[in-house]
Enzyme design. Structure first.
Site, short mmCIF file in Angstrom:
data_model
loop_
_atom_site.label_atom_id
_atom_site.label_comp_id
_atom_site.label_asym_id
_atom_site.label_seq_id
_atom_site.Cartn_x
_atom_site.Cartn_y
_atom_site.Cartn_z
N ASN A 73 -34.46 4.18 -13.79
CA ASN A 73 -34.06 2.82 -14.12
C ASN A 73 -32.59 2.58 -13.82
O ASN A 73 -32.19 1.50 -13.36
CB ASN A 73 -34.33 2.53 -15.60
CG ASN A 73 -35.81 2.36 -15.91
OD1 ASN A 73 -36.64 2.27 -15.01
ND2 ASN A 73 -36.14 2.33 -17.18
N ARG A 401 -48.23 -6.30 -5.65
CA ARG A 401 -48.13 -4.85 -5.44
C ARG A 401 -49.54 -4.28 -5.55
O ARG A 401 -50.30 -4.65 -6.45
CB ARG A 401 -47.24 -4.19 -6.51
CG ARG A 401 -45.81 -4.70 -6.57
CD ARG A 401 -44.98 -3.86 -7.53
NE ARG A 401 -43.78 -4.53 -7.95
CZ ARG A 401 -42.64 -4.54 -7.26
NH1 ARG A 401 -42.59 -3.91 -6.11
NH2 ARG A 401 -41.58 -5.18 -7.71
N ARG A 430 -39.92 -6.43 -4.15
CA ARG A 430 -38.84 -5.48 -3.92
C ARG A 430 -39.30 -4.03 -4.04
O ARG A 430 -39.98 -3.66 -4.99
CB ARG A 430 -37.68 -5.75 -4.88
CG ARG A 430 -36.40 -5.05 -4.43
CD ARG A 430 -35.20 -5.39 -5.28
NE ARG A 430 -35.00 -6.81 -5.47
CZ ARG A 430 -34.38 -7.62 -4.61
NH1 ARG A 430 -33.95 -7.13 -3.46
NH2 ARG A 430 -34.20 -8.89 -4.90
N HIS A 460 -45.71 -14.51 -7.24
CA HIS A 460 -45.77 -13.43 -8.23
C HIS A 460 -47.02 -13.53 -9.10
O HIS A 460 -47.27 -12.66 -9.93
CB HIS A 460 -44.50 -13.50 -9.11
CG HIS A 460 -44.28 -12.33 -9.99
ND1 HIS A 460 -44.40 -12.41 -11.37
CD2 HIS A 460 -43.95 -11.05 -9.72
CE1 HIS A 460 -44.14 -11.23 -11.90
NE2 HIS A 460 -43.86 -10.38 -10.93
N TYR A 493 -49.18 0.70 -17.50
CA TYR A 493 -48.62 -0.54 -18.03
C TYR A 493 -49.61 -1.18 -18.99
O TYR A 493 -50.82 -1.14 -18.75
CB TYR A 493 -48.33 -1.54 -16.91
CG TYR A 493 -47.24 -1.16 -15.94
CD1 TYR A 493 -46.64 0.10 -15.95
CD2 TYR A 493 -46.80 -2.07 -14.99
CE1 TYR A 493 -45.65 0.43 -15.05
CE2 TYR A 493 -45.81 -1.75 -14.08
CZ TYR A 493 -45.24 -0.49 -14.11
OH TYR A 493 -44.26 -0.16 -13.21
N ARG A 589 -39.41 -7.03 -24.19
CA ARG A 589 -39.27 -5.62 -23.85
C ARG A 589 -37.83 -5.23 -23.55
O ARG A 589 -37.32 -4.26 -24.06
CB ARG A 589 -40.15 -5.29 -22.65
CG ARG A 589 -40.19 -3.81 -22.31
CD ARG A 589 -40.92 -3.55 -21.01
NE ARG A 589 -40.14 -3.96 -19.85
CZ ARG A 589 -40.65 -4.25 -18.67
NH1 ARG A 589 -41.96 -4.22 -18.48
NH2 ARG A 589 -39.87 -4.60 -17.65
N HIS A 617 -46.00 -4.83 -20.62
CA HIS A 617 -45.90 -5.69 -19.44
C HIS A 617 -46.64 -7.02 -19.61
O HIS A 617 -46.53 -7.90 -18.76
CB HIS A 617 -46.45 -4.93 -18.23
CG HIS A 617 -46.07 -5.49 -16.90
ND1 HIS A 617 -46.96 -6.14 -16.08
CD2 HIS A 617 -44.89 -5.49 -16.25
CE1 HIS A 617 -46.35 -6.52 -14.97
NE2 HIS A 617 -45.09 -6.14 -15.04
#
Length: 739
Positions: A73, A401, A430, A460, A493, A589, A617
């Site tokens: 991270n 993704r 990304r 997204h 997740y 979060r 998530h």
């Protein structure tokens, strides 16, 4: 004096003088002190993750995993956030953000916070390594190994590592070499025997799945040496006959934010490929070095890499790139890991092998909870059935993704079966751009209609849309999710998804996909909320509506679960609601600008962060709405980029049974005493302490609830169990409030 200082000072008066305290001052909601820094609150989230690496209640190898996550991270933080701040500074941006900080101030505070954070990382690493040794797991210095072990490792080096090494001299005849992002490097200084002149060379440490792991096992044990240690102790093979003066490690981090020239791009695919090439050579934002590196070498590296030595150079004591500890965390010692988690099928899908479209049509919408319920027997089953069902005519999908496997295979099979298949592949996801380009080309080669979304907007949203001929009419089925269509992350997740066939939502999705693959968004949607068109405005309107309901009838309540709350307008609206007396409960979060507990403004508001074995998530929005409750799930966080610069979808959850499931999730997380953290008015977090260590965290509780629901469904008692569990957690919440 700032608003928050004035309000905090008011709160220090004793109860005995309460009647003399003047009413809270009128709050200026544009006061920067009310808005926490996006960057610093993200770093604070990583401190909560680091705490999991320290917590003795967490199994040891899971703690090592959390340490690796923190390191990964932090690398991403430099690539994205520090890189972005440096770009703003280079562009001459001096305007303060909503939190009152200029980019220069943000950068300095972040760098200072990271330096303090690094010492904690080092301390936790040393503690974990000491504990691992008591269980027979050791990262051992090469020189401490027995001679026989060193001989075997030297032979391994000669056969498997040495051929991959390329020493690069650095002198007037050899320009300073290119340094790859996040690669480990050795800066070696050496001279010829009897010589006085010192020469310098760079050796890249080839950590790669196809070359060598970072940690090399000593045969027959859980003892490891690092790849760089093995190379350092066998440099004589690389530089035969030379004398070694010094050898030091260094590592660079490059900016991941490369802004392509959108207007000049004739083709989006070509533009993203160009961006990937540019990112490879992007400016460096951090240099990590051995503390023992000579000052002249340190200065030389900083100068060659275009860095400010005082600000951009970070000394790393001990092991570099702790993200590679994922290799150690994966060691197969069951007692040092969490109890294996095996998702259980959704009660409606577990024992019903009928066509999934029949189940949805007859049973109504289905709420999926990952990773508590498997991705394979729900989402993948939905798409696989759509590919095989002769009555399905068309499939449309957004891919942000994904990975090779069932999702892509089903889309390809559908096209081969003669169905109309259209897929929107987001090329600007990304760090997944290269993979998405590969998937897009593979799908196109199979005759699938592939588009890359709307120029200037990232798509997204998480959507699958299926058109099927049911009897004599066409019916639209869909999956709307909060997480990516990625079977790997679906195991790690915590996400939500909804399968359904509501006519209005189906019509909305028809128009949305027509826009994504064509032109002109519709002026309005019937039920779904879509960014950047009506989602933000709708949320602000619903917050204001809650304020008006509360003024008339009381009982106003807003609850939101999200990854991040960064958007200033949403934050400001939540302050207004809290000041008006509306109960504002937030599960956030990581990044959060909102400050709870400010007297006269947000004293009754709550901000809770859940950190556990799964990455939280899911996104849920709840508005009490004077008893006409509204629930939404979807893909958007409350961030300006999500609400204004991306295509996002939130969908209403209208089924009473599904609402009950969402209420249970919220209540379980708000009542968590094991893995929940409460934010105070200053933005500091305190982890809740359970009465005893046997109490489960929210995620462990939801694992148990999924298992109980499946068992109850087999006995046709699922609704009773869900209702009883809901009552239990609402009782726990009331007890907590009263306490």
């Amino acid at each position: 004096m700032s608003t928050i200082q004035a309000l905090t000072e008011d709160a220090t008066y004793s109860e005995s003088t309460a009647e003399e305290i003047p009413p809270p001052p009128e709050v200026d909601l544009d006061d920067p002190s009310l808005y926490l820094s996006r960057e610093l609150t993200w770093l604070a989230f990583n401190r909560r993750v680091l705490h999991e690496a320290e917590d003795p209640r967490t199994p040891l190898l899971e703690r090592v995993k959390f340490l690796a996550i923190v390191s990964s991270n932090l690398d991403e933080f430099f690539m994205k956030r520090i890189g972005g701040l440096k770009q703003q500074i280079a562009a001459g941006v001096h305007t303060p953000g909503v939190d009152g900080r200029t980019p220069v101030q943000q950068l300095r505070e972040c760098q200072a916070a990271v330096r303090a954070f690094q010492s904690d990382l080092r301390r936790v690493y040393v503690e974990l390594m000491a504990e691992l040794e008591t269980h027979g797991v050791c990262i051992c210095p090469y020189h401490e190994l027995a001679e026989a072990e060193r001989t075997r490792l030297r032979e391994h080096f000669r056969a498997n590592i040495f051929p991959m090494l390329t020493p690069l001299a650095m002198d007037p005849a050899h320009p300073f070499p290119f340094i790859s992002n996040l690669a480990l490097n050795l800066l070696v200084t050496l001279r010829y025997p009897e010589g006085n002149e010192v020469h310098m060379a760079r050796v890249k440490v080839p950590v790669h799945k196809d070359v060598s792991k970072r940690f090399i096992s000593v045969v027959g044990s859980h003892t490891y040496v690092t790849l760089e240690d093995l190379i350092i102790n066998n440099l004589d093979m690389l530089f035969p006959g030379m004398e070694f003066v010094s050898c030091a490690l260094f590592r660079v981090t490059r900016n991941a934010i490369v802004e392509p020239d959108v207007e000049a791009a004739n083709d989006l695919l070509e533009m993203i490929e160009s961006e990937l090439r540019e990112r490879h050579f992007a400016p460096i934002v951090r240099l990590e070095i051995d503390p023992g590196m000579e000052a002249t070498h340190r200065g030389m590296l900083a100068a060659e890499l275009g860095l400010n030595e005082a600000e951009d150079v970070f000394e790393v004591e001990g092991l570099f790139a702790l993200r590679d500890l994922f290799e150690i965390a994966a060691i197969d010692i069951p007692e040092l890991h969490d109890r294996p988690h095996r998702p259980v099928d959704h009660p409606l899908l577990a024992n019903d092998r009928r066509n999934i479209f029949h189940i949805i049509r007859e049973s109504g919408p289905i709420l999926l909870q990952h990773p508590y319920q498997p991705f394979s027997t729900s989402v993948e089953r939905f798409l696989r059935t759509a590919a095989e069902d002769p009555k399905v005519l068309a499939i449309k999908m957004t891919l942000y993704r994904t990975s090779a496997g069932a999702i892509l295979d089903s889309l390809i099979q559908a096209a081969r079966n003669g169905k109309q298949v259209a897929v929107l592949v987001e090329l600007k996801a990304r760090f997944d751009e290269a993979a998405n380009i590969q998937w897009a080309r593979r799908l196109e080669s199979e005759g699938i209609h592939v588009t890359y979304g709307v120029m200037g907007l990232k798509t997204h949203s998480k959507l699958i849309f299926v058109v099927r001929r049911d009897y004599s009419q066409l019916r639209r089925y869909y999956h709307i999710g909060t997480g990516n269509y990625h079977p790997g992350t679906a195991k790690l997740y915590s996400d939500l998804g909804m399968l359904g066939c509501d006519e209005d939502i189906g019509q909305d999705l028809t128009e949305l996909f027509n826009y994504l693959t064509g032109y002109s968004p519709p002026p309005s949607y019937r039920k779904i909320l879509v960014a950047p068109y009506n989602l933000k405005r709708a949320i602000l309107d619903k917050i204001n509506r809650e304020i008006e309901h509360h003024k008339r009838n009381g009982g106003g309540c807003i609850q939101m679960k999200m990854n991040a709350l960064e958007d200033p307008d949403i934050t400001r609206a939540l302050y207004k609601a809290s000041r008006a007396g509306v109960q504002v409960d937030l599960i956030v979060r990581d990044t959060c600008r909102f400050r709870p507990g400010i007297p006269g403004l947000s004293e009754r508001a709550r901000v809770v962060s859940i950190v556990g074995r799964f990455l939280e998530h899911a996104r849920i929005l709840y508005f009490r709405n004077a008893g006409q409750e509204e629930y939404y799930i979807g893909s958007a966080d409350m961030m300006r980029r999500n609400l204004e610069s991306r295509v996002e979808v939130h969908a209403p959850v209208e089924s009473p049974e599904l609402r009950q499931e969402l209420r249970l999730i919220l209540d379980v997380q708000f009542s968590d005493t094991r893995s929940a953290w409460d934010m105070d008015a200053n933005g500091h977090y305190t982890q809740r302490t359970p009465e005893d260590d046997s109490q489960k965290g929210a995620q462990e509780t939801l694992i148990s609830l999924a298992e109980k629901r499946l068992a109850a469904a087999a006995k046709h008692k699922e609704k009773k169990v869900r209702s009883r569990l809901l009552s239990h957690f609402q009782w726990r919440l009331r007890e907590k409030v009263q306490a």
